[in-house]
Write an enzyme that holds these catalytic residues in place. Structure first.
Site, short mmCIF file in Angstrom:
data_model
loop_
_atom_site.label_atom_id
_atom_site.label_comp_id
_atom_site.label_asym_id
_atom_site.label_seq_id
_atom_site.Cartn_x
_atom_site.Cartn_y
_atom_site.Cartn_z
N GLU A 166 98.25 22.54 47.05
CA GLU A 166 98.28 23.98 47.29
C GLU A 166 96.99 24.36 48.02
O GLU A 166 95.94 24.51 47.41
CB GLU A 166 98.38 24.75 45.96
CG GLU A 166 98.43 26.26 46.16
CD GLU A 166 98.11 27.04 44.90
OE1 GLU A 166 98.64 28.17 44.77
OE2 GLU A 166 97.33 26.56 44.06
N ASP A 200 97.05 21.95 42.01
CA ASP A 200 96.78 23.38 42.01
C ASP A 200 95.40 23.67 42.61
O ASP A 200 94.44 22.92 42.38
CB ASP A 200 96.84 23.89 40.56
CG ASP A 200 96.61 25.37 40.45
OD1 ASP A 200 97.45 26.14 40.95
OD2 ASP A 200 95.58 25.77 39.86
#
Length: 516
Positions: free
Chosen positions: A266, A229
């Site tokens: 990401e 993330d």
């Protein structure tokens, strides 16, 4: 009677003849390079114990659904203890959120998934923790606390010019990055919001803590990899080289314990910013694919996406051939795809045709296979999966009252299974086609360079001896073009697309795939 029997036999022979042209019809698992990954928000998936919240045992019970759909792996949104419903603010990196079950439950899930040739990827949130994490609780006690340097602290007078600075980025609309814990003098840095203080990766102890956490999940728990993330924000945006170096080091450390570890990052930005992350994060989400797909429908410009995808792949290939293009048409941060496509069923089915016939390793967001709906705020993009009609749906979660995906708007999976034209059966069919045709999964992308109407998207997929010609009509009008020579009867047709008197007839929102 004999005539009907003869017609039936001929139909079966034609069907098998068509299947045989696929260079073998065995289903293959192409993960991670080109396999299909299914994203699950456990909170909303399946409730096995009746408390209204989805859980790990519920996922184990429904593994057959993932297998039937044709996915090769599952990516779980955060599963660690956290004070929020979404769990992107961790309080314990080596535990399972109690609402979801126990570590033994999760280990059992992994064992059962692996029995079914399904890999398990978990969300790893290391850019920040929760303010309730013990590290931060210690860090804010005093300037000389041993955990103080686990986070980024500054005295108020040194950051006065930055306190009210607005920083809007593609992945955050936060207007404040420095936060007062109530002491009035020292502020801590939190890129996303005050409840998520950023870890200080200039501190070697923090980096070693993170590597130890990664080793734990790979060695002791047995996951196959991580979705990383906010990978772009480990260090501030003005220190991209430090970000790149960190992820290379992270990959090296994880590879020591699991040489084939899967890492997908990401990095929400344009390809020139994304590409330097490849040495550390060999798989990266292709945000351009999602947005250009929607733009192509909006502008009715078929080749817009094909050209964009070719441009990205060529750009990455010029840097390294060791990369995985993680494509997606929707995820937990974007409005549901059916909402984005004006709730048009034909567009919606065609969009998955495009995703599955393009290069890459496609991700599917739970519920898309049954046409779930949802718009911002994020909670309403993450509503409960609709397994059966409400009266029979004992596993449907109730943690939130759904606004979009309800019985009046979404046909439950149990009913869709028996409908030949349902979203679920369409998804199954196109995924199986991809998994039985190496050119669709592994093939190169070549654009169709002939002059065609703007509404059409046309390209070739080639792998070894298999050459496929793929055409999609993104408009609401029928379009015809000359059929290419030396191509056999379609291996796939959607929306009544067909070859007719030397032409490809493509009704509105139809797709066709021909094999050479």
């Amino acid at each position: 009677m004999k005539k009907n029997l003869l017609l039936l036999i001929l139909s079966v022979l034609i069907l098998f003849s068509s299947c045989d042209s696929n260079l073998g019809t065995e289903v293959e698992n192409h993960w991670p390079q080109a396999g299909v990954t299914y994203e699950i928000f456990i909170q909303s998936f399946y409730d096995s114990d009746g408390d209204g919240i989805g859980d790990i045992n519920g996922v184990t019970k429904k593994l057959y659904h993932v297998k039937e759909l044709g996915a090769d792996a599952i990516w779980f949104m955060p599963i660690m203890p956290s004070p929020s419903y979404h769990k992107y603010d961790v309080t314990d990196y080596k535990e399972i959120h109690p609402d979801y079950g126990t570590m033994d439950d999760f280990k059992n899930l992994i064992k059962e998934a692996h029995k079914n040739d399904i890999k398990i990827v978990i969300d790893m949130i290391i850019n920040h923790t929760s303010t309730e994490h013990p590290w931060f609780q210690e860090s804010q006690k005093s300037r000389d606390n041993p955990y103080r340097d686990y986070y980024v602290w500054a005295q108020k007078d040194t950051i006065a010019d930055f306190l009210n600075k607005k920083t809007i980025t593609l992945d955050s609309d936060n207007i404040r990055q420095w936060h007062d814990p109530g002491q009035g003098e020292d502020f801590y840095y939190g890129f996303f919001y005050g409840g998520m203080p950023d870890l200080n990766f200039d501190n070697p102890k923090v980096r070693e803590e993170i590597y130890d956490i990664g080793r734990f999940w790979l060695e002791e728990v047995g996951v196959d990899g991580f979705r990383l993330d906010a990978a772009k924000h480990i260090f501030p945006d003005d220190r991209p080289e430090d970000n790149h170096a960190f992820w290379k080091e992270f990959r090296e450390e994880m590879s020591k314990v699991k040489p084939d570890v899967y890492l997908v990052g990401e990095v929400y930005d344009m390809k020139e910013i994304v590409a330097p992350y490849l040495p550390g994060l060999p798989a990266l989400f292709n945000f351009d694919f999602h947005y250009t797909l929607l733009e192509a429908y909006e502008k009715v410009d078929g080749m817009l996406l094909a050209r964009k995808q070719k441009e990205i792949l060529d750009f990455y290939n010029a840097i390294t051939d060791d990369f995985i293009d993680a494509t997606f048409s929707s995820n937990h941060d974007q409005p549901r795809l059916l909402n984005s496509l004006d709730q048009n069923p034909k567009k919606y089915k065609q969009a998955i045709n495009i995703l599955m016939s393009m290069p890459g390793a496609p991700y599917l967001y739970y519920g898309e296979e049954i046409g779930m709906l949802g718009k911002k705020p994020d909670e309403n993009i993450r509503e409960p999966f609709v397994w059966d009609i409400k009266a029979n749906d004992k596993g449907r979660t109730t943690w939130i009252e759904p606004e979009y995906s309800i019985d009046d708007t979404v046909t439950p999976l149990a009913i869709q299974k028996s409908m030949s034209t349902s979203y679920f059966n369409h998804y199954k069919e196109i995924i199986r086609l991809r998994n039985t045709n190496r050119a669709l999964a592994l093939g190169d992308l070549e654009l169709y360079e002939e002059s065609i109407p703007k509404e059409l998207m046309a390209y070739y997929r080639t792998h070894d001896k298999q050459v496929l010609f793929v055409v999609h009509n993104l408009s609401d009008q029928e379009v015809k073009i000359a059929a290419p020579e030396d191509y056999s009867w379609p291996i796939y047709s959607y929306g009544m697309a067909e070859i007719q008197e030397g032409q490809l007839r493509l009704p509105a929102y139809s797709s066709i795939i021909l094999e050479k």
